[in-house]
Design a protein around this motif. Structure first.
Motif, PDB file in Angstrom:
ATOM      1  N   UNK A 168       5.002   5.813   0.176  1.00  0.00           N
ATOM      2  CA  UNK A 168       6.083   5.991   1.152  1.00  0.00           C
ATOM      3  C   UNK A 168       6.741   7.371   1.116  1.00  0.00           C
ATOM      4  N   UNK A 169       6.187   8.282   0.337  1.00  0.00           N
ATOM      5  CA  UNK A 169       6.789   9.616   0.175  1.00  0.00           C
ATOM      6  C   UNK A 169       8.254   9.512  -0.281  1.00  0.00           C
ATOM      7  N   UNK A 170       8.568   8.458  -0.999  1.00  0.00           N
ATOM      8  CA  UNK A 170       9.916   8.201  -1.517  1.00  0.00           C
ATOM      9  C   UNK A 170      10.977   8.087  -0.429  1.00  0.00           C
ATOM     10  N   UNK A 171      10.551   7.756   0.769  1.00  0.00           N
ATOM     11  CA  UNK A 171      11.518   7.585   1.864  1.00  0.00           C
ATOM     12  C   UNK A 171      12.355   6.322   1.620  1.00  0.00           C
ATOM     13  N   UNK A 172      13.636   6.402   1.980  1.00  0.00           N
ATOM     14  CA  UNK A 172      14.502   5.225   1.860  1.00  0.00           C
ATOM     15  C   UNK A 172      15.364   5.098   3.101  1.00  0.00           C
ATOM     16  N   UNK A 173      15.372   3.976   3.747  1.00  0.00           N
ATOM     17  CA  UNK A 173      14.569   2.796   3.412  1.00  0.00           C
ATOM     18  C   UNK A 173      13.091   3.077   3.670  1.00  0.00           C
ATOM     19  N   UNK A 174      12.245   2.423   2.889  1.00  0.00           N
ATOM     20  CA  UNK A 174      10.813   2.661   3.043  1.00  0.00           C
ATOM     21  C   UNK A 174      10.283   2.132   4.371  1.00  0.00           C
ATOM     22  N   UNK A 184       7.537   0.528   7.004  1.00  0.00           N
ATOM     23  CA  UNK A 184       6.482  -0.483   6.895  1.00  0.00           C
ATOM     24  C   UNK A 184       5.143   0.209   7.113  1.00  0.00           C
ATOM     25  N   UNK A 185       4.145  -0.216   6.371  1.00  0.00           N
ATOM     26  CA  UNK A 185       2.826   0.388   6.483  1.00  0.00           C
ATOM     27  C   UNK A 185       1.780  -0.610   6.914  1.00  0.00           C
ATOM     28  N   UNK A 186       0.565  -0.130   7.053  1.00  0.00           N
ATOM     29  CA  UNK A 186      -0.573  -0.986   7.423  1.00  0.00           C
ATOM     30  C   UNK A 186      -0.254  -1.820   8.665  1.00  0.00           C
ATOM     31  N   UNK A 187       0.195  -1.136   9.691  1.00  0.00           N
ATOM     32  CA  UNK A 187       0.559  -1.801  10.958  1.00  0.00           C
ATOM     33  C   UNK A 187       1.633  -2.868  10.769  1.00  0.00           C
ATOM     34  N   UNK A 188       2.556  -2.610   9.850  1.00  0.00           N
ATOM     35  CA  UNK A 188       3.680  -3.517   9.645  1.00  0.00           C
ATOM     36  C   UNK A 188       3.438  -4.637   8.657  1.00  0.00           C
ATOM     37  N   UNK A 189       2.265  -4.686   8.035  1.00  0.00           N
ATOM     38  CA  UNK A 189       1.956  -5.794   7.131  1.00  0.00           C
ATOM     39  C   UNK A 189       2.286  -5.509   5.671  1.00  0.00           C
ATOM     40  N   UNK A 190       2.631  -4.276   5.343  1.00  0.00           N
ATOM     41  CA  UNK A 190       3.011  -3.927   3.972  1.00  0.00           C
ATOM     42  C   UNK A 190       4.430  -3.384   3.982  1.00  0.00           C
ATOM     43  N   UNK A 191       5.218  -3.824   3.007  1.00  0.00           N
ATOM     44  CA  UNK A 191       6.631  -3.470   3.005  1.00  0.00           C
ATOM     45  C   UNK A 191       7.073  -2.914   1.658  1.00  0.00           C
ATOM     46  N   UNK A 192       8.198  -2.244   1.700  1.00  0.00           N
ATOM     47  CA  UNK A 192       8.846  -1.789   0.492  1.00  0.00           C
ATOM     48  C   UNK A 192       8.308  -0.486  -0.051  1.00  0.00           C
TER      49      UNK A 192
END
Length: 110
Positions: free
Chosen positions: A12-18, A20-28
């Motif tokens: 997430x490149x340390x972004x906060x709030x992180x 969502x990745x993988x087309x919204x299926x991965x979080x945090x």
């Protein structure tokens, strides 16, 4: 802890709030999918006090989920400090060695 920080940087490149990745299926911060979370906690339901969506903003729960996943699928890597295996299992699952993408992932993490 260094590995967790490196995974978070890659994911997430340390972004906060992180995001969502993988087309919204991965979080945090560690980009955990619902299947990854379920797999990590499946054998230890009594200890689970938090659900999947807690991974989105709770770094401790995300890290604990990773540890549970590794304890299930590559306990030897935890025991011997095999950071490459830990990172590749996080990215590619228990069959990480069959997924070429996990080699590229490890190069980013290390």
């Amino acid at each position: 802890q260094k590995l967790m920080r490196a995974l978070q940087t890659v994911e997430t490149s340390n972004m906060w709030p992180p995001p969502r990745g993988d087309d919204g299926t991965s979080i945090g911060p560690l980009q955990i999918s619902q299947l990854y979370h379920a797999d990590a906690w499946e054998l230890d339901r009594t200890a689970r006090k938090k659900g999947y969506y807690e991974c989105e903003l709770d770094l401790d729960h995300s890290e604990h989920t990773c540890l549970k996943y590794w304890m299930r699928w590559c306990p030897w890597a935890l025991k011997f400090g095999d950071l490459e295996t830990l990172a590749r299992v996080h990215n590619g699952g228990p069959s990480y060695h069959l997924a070429p993408k996990t080699r590229k992932y490890w190069k980013k993490v290390k």
